[in-house]
Design an enzyme around this catalytic site. Structure first.
Site, PDB file in Angstrom:
ATOM      1  N   LYS A  24       0.795  -1.245  -0.053  1.00 58.80           N
ATOM      2  CA  LYS A  24       0.099  -0.127  -0.067  1.00 58.80           C
ATOM      3  C   LYS A  24       0.861   1.099   0.122  1.00 58.80           C
ATOM      4  O   LYS A  24       0.595   2.239  -0.568  1.00 58.80           O
ATOM      5  CB  LYS A  24      -0.993  -0.037   1.305  1.00 58.80           C
ATOM      6  CG  LYS A  24      -1.616   1.344   1.701  1.00 58.80           C
ATOM      7  CD  LYS A  24      -1.985   1.225   3.096  1.00 58.80           C
ATOM      8  CE  LYS A  24      -2.182   2.478   3.687  1.00 58.80           C
ATOM      9  NZ  LYS A  24      -0.845   3.211   4.192  1.00 58.80           N
ATOM     10  N   ARG A  96      -2.972  10.879   1.666  1.00 58.28           N
ATOM     11  CA  ARG A  96      -1.846  11.816   1.740  1.00 58.28           C
ATOM     12  C   ARG A  96      -1.235  11.671   0.558  1.00 58.28           C
ATOM     13  O   ARG A  96      -0.158  12.758   0.257  1.00 58.28           O
ATOM     14  CB  ARG A  96      -1.093  11.395   2.810  1.00 58.28           C
ATOM     15  CG  ARG A  96      -1.605  11.410   4.301  1.00 58.28           C
ATOM     16  CD  ARG A  96      -0.788  11.234   5.352  1.00 58.28           C
ATOM     17  NE  ARG A  96       0.428  12.473   5.349  1.00 58.28           N
ATOM     18  CZ  ARG A  96       0.046  13.625   5.808  1.00 58.28           C
ATOM     19  NH1 ARG A  96      -1.286  14.074   6.115  1.00 58.28           N
ATOM     20  NH2 ARG A  96       1.006  14.420   5.920  1.00 58.28           N
ATOM     21  N   CYS A 120      -4.282   8.954   7.946  1.00 61.14           N
ATOM     22  CA  CYS A 120      -4.473   8.667   9.725  1.00 61.14           C
ATOM     23  C   CYS A 120      -4.355   9.754  10.443  1.00 61.14           C
ATOM     24  O   CYS A 120      -2.894  10.401  10.450  1.00 61.14           O
ATOM     25  CB  CYS A 120      -3.716   7.589   9.926  1.00 61.14           C
ATOM     26  SG  CYS A 120      -4.690   5.970   9.047  1.00 61.14           S
ATOM     27  N   ASP A 316       4.548   1.283  11.647  1.00 59.17           N
ATOM     28  CA  ASP A 316       3.294   0.611  11.390  1.00 59.17           C
ATOM     29  C   ASP A 316       2.991  -0.833  11.751  1.00 59.17           C
ATOM     30  O   ASP A 316       2.113  -1.623  11.740  1.00 59.17           O
ATOM     31  CB  ASP A 316       3.211   0.487   9.884  1.00 59.17           C
ATOM     32  CG  ASP A 316       3.121   2.148   9.147  1.00 59.17           C
ATOM     33  OD1 ASP A 316       2.648   2.761   9.346  1.00 59.17           O
ATOM     34  OD2 ASP A 316       4.676   2.284   8.636  1.00 59.17           O
TER      35      ASP A 316
HETATM   36  N1  EPU Z   1       7.278  15.132   9.062  1.00 59.69           N
HETATM   37  C1  EPU Z   1       7.136  16.405   9.237  1.00 59.69           C
HETATM   38  N2  EPU Z   1       7.336  17.440   8.163  1.00 59.69           N
HETATM   39  C2  EPU Z   1       7.068  16.704   6.947  1.00 59.69           C
HETATM   40  C3  EPU Z   1       6.935  15.623   6.835  1.00 59.69           C
HETATM   41  C4  EPU Z   1       7.120  14.480   7.697  1.00 59.69           C
HETATM   42  O1  EPU Z   1       7.624  16.778  10.532  1.00 59.69           O
HETATM   43  O2  EPU Z   1       6.937  17.312   5.904  1.00 59.69           O
HETATM   44  C5  EPU Z   1       7.479  14.131  10.278  1.00 59.69           C
HETATM   45  C6  EPU Z   1       6.014  13.531  10.502  1.00 59.69           C
HETATM   46  O3  EPU Z   1       5.011  14.336  11.282  1.00 59.69           O
HETATM   47  C7  EPU Z   1       6.341  12.290  11.239  1.00 59.69           C
HETATM   48  C8  EPU Z   1       7.813  11.709  10.640  1.00 59.69           C
HETATM   49  O4  EPU Z   1       8.258  13.154   9.992  1.00 59.69           O
HETATM   50  O5  EPU Z   1       6.564  12.384  12.538  1.00 59.69           O
HETATM   51  C9  EPU Z   1       7.818  10.720   9.853  1.00 59.69           C
HETATM   52  O6  EPU Z   1       6.720  10.994   8.506  1.00 59.69           O
HETATM   53  P1  EPU Z   1       6.855  10.377   7.144  1.00 59.69           P
HETATM   54  O7  EPU Z   1       6.955  11.694   6.145  1.00 59.69           O
HETATM   55  O8  EPU Z   1       8.077   9.444   7.072  1.00 59.69           O
HETATM   56  O9  EPU Z   1       5.532   9.697   6.799  1.00 59.69           O
HETATM   57  P2  EPU Z   1       4.604   9.614   5.553  1.00 59.69           P
HETATM   58  O10 EPU Z   1       5.556   9.785   4.312  1.00 59.69           O
HETATM   59  O11 EPU Z   1       3.351  10.558   5.629  1.00 59.69           O
HETATM   60  C10 EPU Z   1       4.613   7.115   5.154  1.00 59.69           C
HETATM   61  C11 EPU Z   1       3.508   5.879   5.369  1.00 59.69           C
HETATM   62  C12 EPU Z   1       3.016   5.510   6.592  1.00 59.69           C
HETATM   63  C13 EPU Z   1       4.250   5.425   7.520  1.00 59.69           C
HETATM   64  C14 EPU Z   1       5.228   6.430   7.647  1.00 59.69           C
HETATM   65  C15 EPU Z   1       6.588   6.185   8.421  1.00 59.69           C
HETATM   66  C16 EPU Z   1       2.428   6.342   3.179  1.00 59.69           C
HETATM   67  C17 EPU Z   1       1.387   6.586   2.570  1.00 59.69           C
HETATM   68  N3  EPU Z   1       2.316   6.572   4.532  1.00 59.69           N
HETATM   69  O12 EPU Z   1       3.968   8.092   5.938  1.00 59.69           O
HETATM   70  O13 EPU Z   1       2.158   4.610   6.724  1.00 59.69           O
HETATM   71  O14 EPU Z   1       3.948   5.217   8.975  1.00 59.69           O
HETATM   72  O15 EPU Z   1       5.830   6.747   6.088  1.00 59.69           O
HETATM   73  O16 EPU Z   1       7.180   4.862   7.765  1.00 59.69           O
HETATM   74  O17 EPU Z   1       3.590   5.730   2.829  1.00 59.69           O
HETATM   75  C18 EPU Z   1       0.259   3.256   7.432  1.00 59.69           C
HETATM   76  O18 EPU Z   1       0.752   2.535   6.482  1.00 59.69           O
HETATM   77  O19 EPU Z   1      -0.613   2.980   8.284  1.00 59.69           O
HETATM   78  C19 EPU Z   1       1.169   4.620   7.568  1.00 59.69           C
HETATM   79  C20 EPU Z   1       0.560   5.719   8.348  1.00 59.69           C
END
Ligand code: EPU
Length: 451
Positions: A24, A96, A120, A316
């Site tokens: 996913k 997202r 989420c 996750d």
């Molecule tokens: N963060 C910031 N600023 C930003 C981007 C991120 O402060 O501009 C912080 C976030 O708030 C968080 C941390 O950095 O504390 C990590 O966030 P990240 O950007 O890595 O997360 P994401 O890309 O939004 C993806 C997955 C998540 C997974 C995370 C970490 C997708 C669609 N989502 O999210 O998956 O937990 O990476 O591996 O790829 C899930 O599958 O249930 C899920 C939430």
């Protein structure tokens, strides 16, 4: 407001075989990458998850033809065009992924509109790293109440960037933008999750030049043209681990076809230390293989875990694992270092009989970004405790799956509300529960109980 309710008769082990499909957290991003090609792309191993529909709608709104044949998608981006704000809003939904359209649309059209993001609620989830990176590439970003309006009056230029934290999304943003920017981009403190490496494989097939160096440094040399790709998405290691935790918590035995050992090594170590048994079925080149997970009998052993970016213990995996930890003898400690608010789901487990206490302090070897702030991001779990049935309202995707595991492990009949949230990330969820002999049934939609 109405919701979908799953009635769960707990107390029986889950036993049987299921398949996991493409991840996913990779598939929708590889779909966005197709927008960068001058020729059609084919992506295989597509899971039945909501983000695939979201990205399909957004691609189509931008003139990309998307055809689905079974578990394969063919995307033709030869006639990319601007979409109206209304059209984009209709398709973006609670996802997202739309933020990742920025770079590809700026390269193709010079403009992009990105609506307010969903996803989420497990923390603030800001997008400051994304916007800062896009500005450094030369994009103009205007924030308005309806979303982000971006433009690139000239070709975007490669740049030197360092992320404040190895964010998965921001790393993907940089990759999807840098591959067609002019010159070289150097990204420091990049995320290197397997889904990112698979996205890099997709981009390389399209003609990109990307080097992953040691110490989280990625160098990308921009090219003038990218073509389509043919790719089979890596399997969903997050879903596979969720079913592994379900096997352990219900004292069951689940063979997960498609689960891949290399992407799950850190999880497998934790699973084994906790007392779970697994066997990797390696059928060699061409064979699908998988991993069988089971409870070998006897007591599970309490343990301490800390979530972290890859190759650490993935955040996750944490929520489903916590349910298994409620069944382990002794005190387990969980330190969540990726999201500030990913332990709130434990309140409901406490109402089911679990002994879980949350703390603001960092209860782990590594002080994290949330330590001196007001976030309950550490948990102490004392077990084993018998879980009993409850009325449960799903808070987010992984928290929701952990409620489902808890309900399946508990004595009695639980009602789990908001089950459609789980279906967003777990393809063919009903079919898999049936294949594992889960005693569940759908109840008519009804109003959501107060939490
Ligand atoms: N963060 C910031 N600023 C930003 C981007 C991120 O402060 O501009 C912080 C976030 O708030 C968080 C941390 O950095 O504390 C990590 O966030 P990240 O950007 O890595 O997360 P994401 O890309 O939004 C993806 C997955 C998540 C997974 C995370 C970490 C997708 C669609 N989502 O999210 O998956 O937990 O990476 O591996 O790829 C899930 O599958 O249930 C899920 C939430």
């Amino acid at each position: 407001m109405t919701d979908d309710v799953l009635v769960v008769h707990g107390g029986s082990p889950l036993r049987g075989e299921i398949h996991v499909r493409g991840a996913k957290n990779l598939v929708p991003k590889a779909m966005v990458a197709a927008l960068l090609g001058e020729t059609p792309s084919t992506l295989r191993n597509i899971p039945g998850v909501r983000d695939v529909e979201v990205v399909t709608g957004l691609l189509e709104a931008h003139g990309v033809t998307v055809v689905r044949n079974g578990d394969e998608l063919v995307m033709d981006p030869t006639r990319v065009e601007l979409a109206s704000v209304d059209e984009i809003n209709v398709h973006a939904g609670a996802s997202r992924i739309p933020i990742l359209f920025c770079g590809p649309l700026l390269h193709r059209l010079g403009h992009a509109f990105i609506p307010d993001l969903g996803g989420c609620r497990i923390g603030d989830r800001p997008i400051d790293f994304h916007l800062e990176a896009l500005r450094q590439f030369g994009a103009t970003v205007d924030k308005t109440p309806d979303g982000l309006h971006l433009s690139a009056p000239q070709r975007l230029r490669g740049t030197k960037l360092e992320l404040p934290y190895p964010s998965v999304g921001a790393t993907e943003q940089v990759l999807l933008t840098a591959v067609r920017a002019e010159g070289v981009t150097e990204l420091r403190n990049a995320a290197v999750e397997p889904e990112i490496i698979d996205l890099i494989a997709v981009l390389q097939k399209m003609g990109a030049l990307i080097t992953v160096q040691t110490d989280r440094v990625i160098r990308i040399t921009g090219v003038d043209r990218l073509d389509g790709y043919v790719h089979t998405a890596l399997p969903d290691r997050l879903e596979a681990a969720s079913w592994a935790c379900a096997a352990l918590a219900t004292r069951g035995d689940i063979y997960v076809h498609g689960a891949s050992q290399v992407d799950m090594m850190t999880f497998l170590n934790v699973f084994r230390s906790l007392g779970g048994a697994f066997e990797v079925d390696d059928r060699g080149p061409g064979g699908l293989g998988g991993i069988r997970f089971w409870h070998p009998g006897g007591d599970l052993t309490a343990m301490a875990i800390e979530t972290a970016v890859h190759p650490g213990f993935q955040t996750d995996w944490q929520q489903p694992l916590v349910v298994a930890l409620t069944q382990a003898s002794g005190l387990s400690i969980v330190h969540e270092t990726v999201y500030e608010n990913r332990l709130g789901f434990t309140d409901a487990l406490v109402t089911m009989g679990a002994h879980i206490q949350l703390y603001r302090e960092c209860l782990g070897g590594t002080p994290c970004r949330f330590g001196q702030r007001n976030f309950q991001h550490s948990a102490v779990i004392s077990g084993p405790t018998k879980l009993h049935a409850a009325e449960l309202v799903i808070p987010d995707l992984r928290g929701g799956f952990s409620y489902l595991i808890a309900a399946l492990a508990a004595e009695g009949t639980s009602r789990v509300h908001g089950i459609e949230l789980i279906q967003r990330g777990y393809g063919d969820f009903d079919g898999k529960l049936a294949a594992l002999g889960a005693r569940v049934e759908r109840s008519a939609p009804e109003s959501v109980p107060a939490q």
